[in-house]
Write a protein that holds these residues in place. Structure first.
Motif, PDB file in Angstrom:
ATOM      1  N   ARG A   1       0.807  -1.221   0.000  1.00  0.00           N
ATOM      2  CA  ARG A   1       0.000   0.000   0.000  1.00  0.00           C
ATOM      3  C   ARG A   1       0.841   1.273   0.000  1.00  0.00           C
ATOM      4  O   ARG A   1       0.527   2.225  -0.703  1.00  0.00           O
ATOM      5  N   LEU A  57       4.767   0.517  -2.549  1.00  0.00           N
ATOM      6  CA  LEU A  57       4.498   0.370  -3.982  1.00  0.00           C
ATOM      7  C   LEU A  57       3.250   1.133  -4.424  1.00  0.00           C
ATOM      8  O   LEU A  57       2.977   1.241  -5.606  1.00  0.00           O
ATOM      9  N   GLU A  58       2.466   1.612  -3.451  1.00  0.00           N
ATOM     10  CA  GLU A  58       1.255   2.376  -3.728  1.00  0.00           C
ATOM     11  C   GLU A  58       0.191   1.582  -4.497  1.00  0.00           C
ATOM     12  O   GLU A  58      -0.537   2.122  -5.320  1.00  0.00           O
ATOM     13  N   PHE A  59       0.134   0.294  -4.256  1.00  0.00           N
ATOM     14  CA  PHE A  59      -0.993  -0.508  -4.721  1.00  0.00           C
ATOM     15  C   PHE A  59      -2.062  -0.460  -3.623  1.00  0.00           C
ATOM     16  O   PHE A  59      -2.053  -1.261  -2.686  1.00  0.00           O
ATOM     17  N   THR A  60      -2.966   0.494  -3.739  1.00  0.00           N
ATOM     18  CA  THR A  60      -3.908   0.710  -2.634  1.00  0.00           C
ATOM     19  C   THR A  60      -5.190  -0.104  -2.749  1.00  0.00           C
ATOM     20  O   THR A  60      -6.089   0.031  -1.924  1.00  0.00           O
ATOM     21  N   GLY A  61      -5.275  -0.956  -3.765  1.00  0.00           N
ATOM     22  CA  GLY A  61      -6.467  -1.804  -3.890  1.00  0.00           C
ATOM     23  C   GLY A  61      -6.595  -2.790  -2.742  1.00  0.00           C
ATOM     24  O   GLY A  61      -7.697  -3.209  -2.370  1.00  0.00           O
TER      25      GLY A  61
END
Lengths: 745, 156
Positions: B27, B30-34
């Motif tokens: 989150r 890598l900023e994959f907030t899904g």
């Protein structure tokens, strides 16, 4: 931070956010004034923007600025794309699909070209955006229809000018204006810029309900495509440059104080940059007070919080114990209490009664537990503050932060993010005010995420309550008198601390209940608050629905009739003409639920079918609950929910709200109770504060009364009849009467 | 030699404290907030991702244990949102608030990876670790069964 990973992350993020970015509104909208009913302006990029300002209340008959409530913004671009801004907050209830679909229907636009965007917090533009009380549809339906109808008339006028033709010979259909005599067509996109120059109709003609295309249909939510790809961004997902992360631990007791703090171990955690004391802010939605740890990631911040050494002075509420408090509530309803409302002569009815009956009903505290814990990003600067928050009330964020920061409300810019569940919790912006306090202290934007533990332990709790109902029956089994005594700490204590008992406004729903017993009195027993009490989905209707629904079943047994017969008898005896409509509509949903569920049919041993009906938030819901005993435990097999909310806007969303009400009803009937000991909540997470899971989910069948009456909301009303219908079913299945929530089978 | 992890087909170095759970690496690094934070204790399933194809609670999985592993998040489940589960979710209209849904879908995908034709009891048993407070469970059951049917058609 190594450059190669930064570029890698950036590249990947761009891939995944490309579609989201293209959805952003890039048009420069001329600021709209509040003078006229509808205001139109041209988009800088070509096209039209229609802002709607409608009287908030017609009763004043004046057109003073204060009476105008701007409700909708419609942006039609020259390529035909249509964007509708949704002013009300979305938390899963589907309002950002339901209300825009009303605009689109009246506008004769095509839903496939529509994009919905959440409006920023701006009370001047959108009117109050405080979203609660199942009020959005009730209050916004007509304004939204008028907005769509006005836009349509302007598009027709534009086409008539281009051709030229008589507007009377033109009509709109599916994103086109059509010239009837010749069959010529012009698309909405082509017409947008010209429509923007047309006069705005003051009283646009609304469609007949038989011509509705989207209203009353099963329309998928506008954002499902985003959700299934993980692209819908909630408050907790906000990322802004230079942001730091924070976690917080609160004083576990209301109005307790920090006695000592040792932050040395917390500061040693890798990534931690600061420890910030957050003061209690004694306004209704201000912080409870606590200690926050700031870090370059949330994990380090949470680790830092765990390493804090804190002593709290628990203060005056430090002895709050829900077990002994509940005993006090029960005591306070079993003796005379303060009169709230009265009609007829209750004692007279009781003296003449063939039979009297009384029962005590109780319920513990609940916490909302939305799946997204409280979270927001706040950046405080000298004279402005930017907020990205999952919220039900941007209005309150602006008001609390303006008080806290000493800046004008207009300089508190609230980006309203979809909430990952709200249920009333995200109406209260303590978590946003805390992020502001931390940002102010450290000078960077702050993302504050509460842990589940803090969400559970330091919430705004649904009142624990005790109610005693006593009623009299005459020889024919008619209910002749009704004494309803309640004791619960009220929400009013948030606004007026020190209130010792639930005041008249918290008891008014008893007085206006469509049972309308002629000899009636309500009384409120002493119940001071020792924690923060707050609205929880359906609020008073949860426990008032429970007491009325179960007591009706108990009266039916006394009178020797079934529950539906008893309820109809009570309704038929209601002599208050002003409640005639409520009585008729309550009876109709009751009959529908009974019919669809097969109420009264013989069932195998160990099974039961209970029924209850409740009117709340101007909506009528009856539920029939079918249970099967499994040893000492039980399972809910099937629920039939009959609903009269007037004209249904979106059957898909409306059905979902009933399914959700059943699920939350099972949680609070079977599992949920917040207990306090020594002033603090004793549970912390889903292991010791369980909620229902998929294995508990029954078949839910939802039946709507066909109606074109004014639409009313559905976010809450489904909650009220479930628990009493379940209790009644269990009585039939097991012979055991359950008068306390949660039910211990 | 730094350790690395593969997320949605792309290799990334692990450059965070080794006890950081995978969730926060995904989150915030890598900023994959899904992938969502719900409870932090593996109790609610909102943070479910695939580790080498198996549904895993990322909030209790230290990043140090993930070196060399292949992670799939909701963002990487399919190229064009066309996984049978995503199509079924759309068809049934499962989400309300939507917050738990990435975890629900990833958990269901893990189930279907191991059992392509689950019974309704098997679906319930596999999905009971994933909480939805909006109460979309009835639609989840329907959508998982629909996706399983779709997979069966693809195979035959």
């Amino acid at each position: 931070m190594r450059p190669e990973i930064e570029s890698l992350i950036k590249e990947e993020r761009n891939k995944h956010t490309a579609s989201a970015a293209s959805n952003e509104n890039k048009t420069d909208i001329t600021a709209l004034t509040r003078r006229s009913f509808l205001k139109v302006s041209a988009l800088a990029t070509g096209g039209m923007c229609l802002g709607v300002t409608l009287p908030a209340a017609k009763s004043h008959g004046k057109t003073a600025a204060a009476d105008f409530s701007p409700n909708a913004f419609i942006y039609l671009e020259s390529n035909g794309n249509l964007m509708v801004k949704s002013g009300r907050c979305e938390m899963g209830q589907g309002i950002s699909t339901a209300l825009p679909s009303v605009v689109v229907d009246e506008m004769e636009a095509n839903w496939d070209y529509v994009r919905v965007e959440q409006a920023e917090g701006d009370i001047d533009k959108y009117g109050s955006q405080a979203t609660g009380g199942s009020a959005s549809i009730r209050t916004q339906y007509i304004p939204m229809r008028k907005a769509g109808a006005a836009a349509k008339e302007m598009l027709i006028a534009a086409a008539a000018k281009v051709w030229p033709a008589d507007p009377k010979d033109c009509y709109a259909e599916n994103h086109f204006v059509i010239h009837k005599p010749t069959g010529k067509k012009l698309g909405y996109g082509e017409l947008a810029s010209i429509a923007a120059t047309m006069p705005v109709p003051e009283e646009p003609t609304l469609k007949s309900s038989k011509d509705f295309k989207y209203i009353g249909s099963y329309l998928p939510r506008h954002d499902v495509g985003m959700v299934i790809q993980g692209k819908r961004t909630y408050g907790v997902d906000t990322i802004v440059p230079g942001m730091q992360y924070a976690a917080i631990v609160h004083c576990p007791v209301l109005d307790g104080k920090l006695k000592s703090l040792d932050k040395s171990e917390a500061m040693k955690v890798e990534g931690v940059t600061a420890v910030v004391e957050v003061d209690r802010m004694k306004v209704p939605f201000g912080s409870l007070g606590g200690v926050a740890v700031v870090a370059n990631n949330s994990w380090s911040a949470q680790q830092g919080v765990d390493k804090l050494k804190i002593e709290w002075d628990r203060g005056a509420n430090g002895s709050y114990d829900t077990d002994s408090y509940m005993q006090m509530l029960v005591d306070n309803v079993t003796q005379p209490a303060e009169k709230m409302a009265e009609r007829g002569n209750v004692e007279g009815a009781f003296n003449k009664a063939a039979k009297t009956l009384s029962a005590v009903y109780t319920q513990g505290h609940l916490v909302h537990s939305p799946m997204e814990p409280n979270a927001s990003v706040v950046h405080v600067q000298d004279d402005r503050c930017d907020v990205w928050a999952s919220t039900q009330s941007p209005d309150d964020i602006q008001s609390v932060l303006s008080q806290f920061l000493g800046i004008d409300k207009k300089n508190v810019h609230v980006n309203v993010m979809i909430a990952g569940g709200g249920f009333g919790r995200k109406f209260k912006c303590d978590y946003v005010q805390e992020a502001a306090a931390i940002s102010k202290a450290v000078g960077t934007p702050i993302k504050l995420i509460w842990t589940r533990e803090e969400d559970t332990r330091t919430g705004y709790y649904h009142s624990n309550s005790a109610q005693r109902v006593e009623a009299s029956l005459d020889e024919d089994g008619n209910v002749t008198g009704w004494l309803h005594r309640i004791a619960f700490p009220s929400i009013n204590t948030l606004f007026t601390p020190g209130i010792e008992r639930a005041p008249a406004n918290a008891v008014a729903d008893l007085e206006s209940h469509p049972f309308g017993i002629s000899n009636y009195r309500s009384e409120s027993g002493k119940a001071p608050a020792h924690t923060r009490i707050g609205w929880y989905r359906a609020v008073y209707a949860i426990f008032y629905g429970f007491s009325h629904g179960v007591f009706a079943d108990e009266l039916a047994e006394q009178a020797g009739v079934d529950t539906v017969t008893m309820l109809n008898r009570i309704y038929d005896n209601n002599e208050n003409k002003a409640q005639a409509e409520q009585v008729a509509r309550s009876k109709a949903v009751l009959e529908l639920a009974a019919k669809k569920s097969g109420f009264g049919k013989p069932l195998p041993k160990g099974e039961g079918l209970g029924i209850a009906v409740h009117y709340s938030f101007q909506t009528y819901v009856a539920m029939a609950v079918h249970v099967r005993m499994k040893g000492d435990d039980f399972e809910v097999v099937r629920v039939d929910s009959a609903v009269d909310c007037g004209q249904v806007l979106n059957k898909d969303g409306a059905t979902a709200q009933q399914e959700g009400a059943v699920a939350m009803g099972i949680s609070l009937s079977k599992y949920c109770e917040i207990k306090f000991k020594d002033g603090a909540v004793v549970t912390s997470n889903f292991h010791d504060y369980p909620v229902m899971r998929i294995t508990d989910m029954p078949e839910v069948h939802v039946h709507f009364v066909e109606s074109d009456a004014s639409p009313t909301g559905l976010g809450e009303p489904g909650m009220a009849p479930f628990a009493p219908a379940l209790s009644n079913a269990l009585y039939q299945a097991s012979g055991k009467r359950h008068r306390s929530l949660p039910i211990k089978a | 030699m730094s350790k690395s992890i593969t997320v949605n087909g792309v290799k990334y170095p692990i450059d965070v404290p080794e006890d950081m759970p995978l969730l926060w690496f995904l989150r915030e690094r890598l900023e994959f907030t899904g992938t969502k934070f719900g409870c932090g204790k593996g109790l609610c399933g909102a943070c479910t991702v695939h580790v080498d194809g198996n549904a895993t609670r990322s909030c209790v999985m230290p990043i140090s244990a993930m070196a060399g592993r292949e992670i799939t998040t909701i963002e990487g489940l399919s190229e064009n949102a066309d996984h049978p589960l995503q199509k079924a979710w759309l068809e049934v209209g499962v989400p309300q608030c939507g917050y738990c849904q990435a975890g629900q879908i990833m958990n269901a995908a893990g189930l279907l990876n191991n059992n392509s034709s689950p019974s309704s009891e098997e679906i319930e048993a596999a999905m009971q670790g994933n909480i939805c407070r909006c109460g979309t469970y009835q639609r989840i059951k329907k959508a998982v069964a629909m996706a399983a049917d779709e997979l069966a058609k693809e195979v035959s």
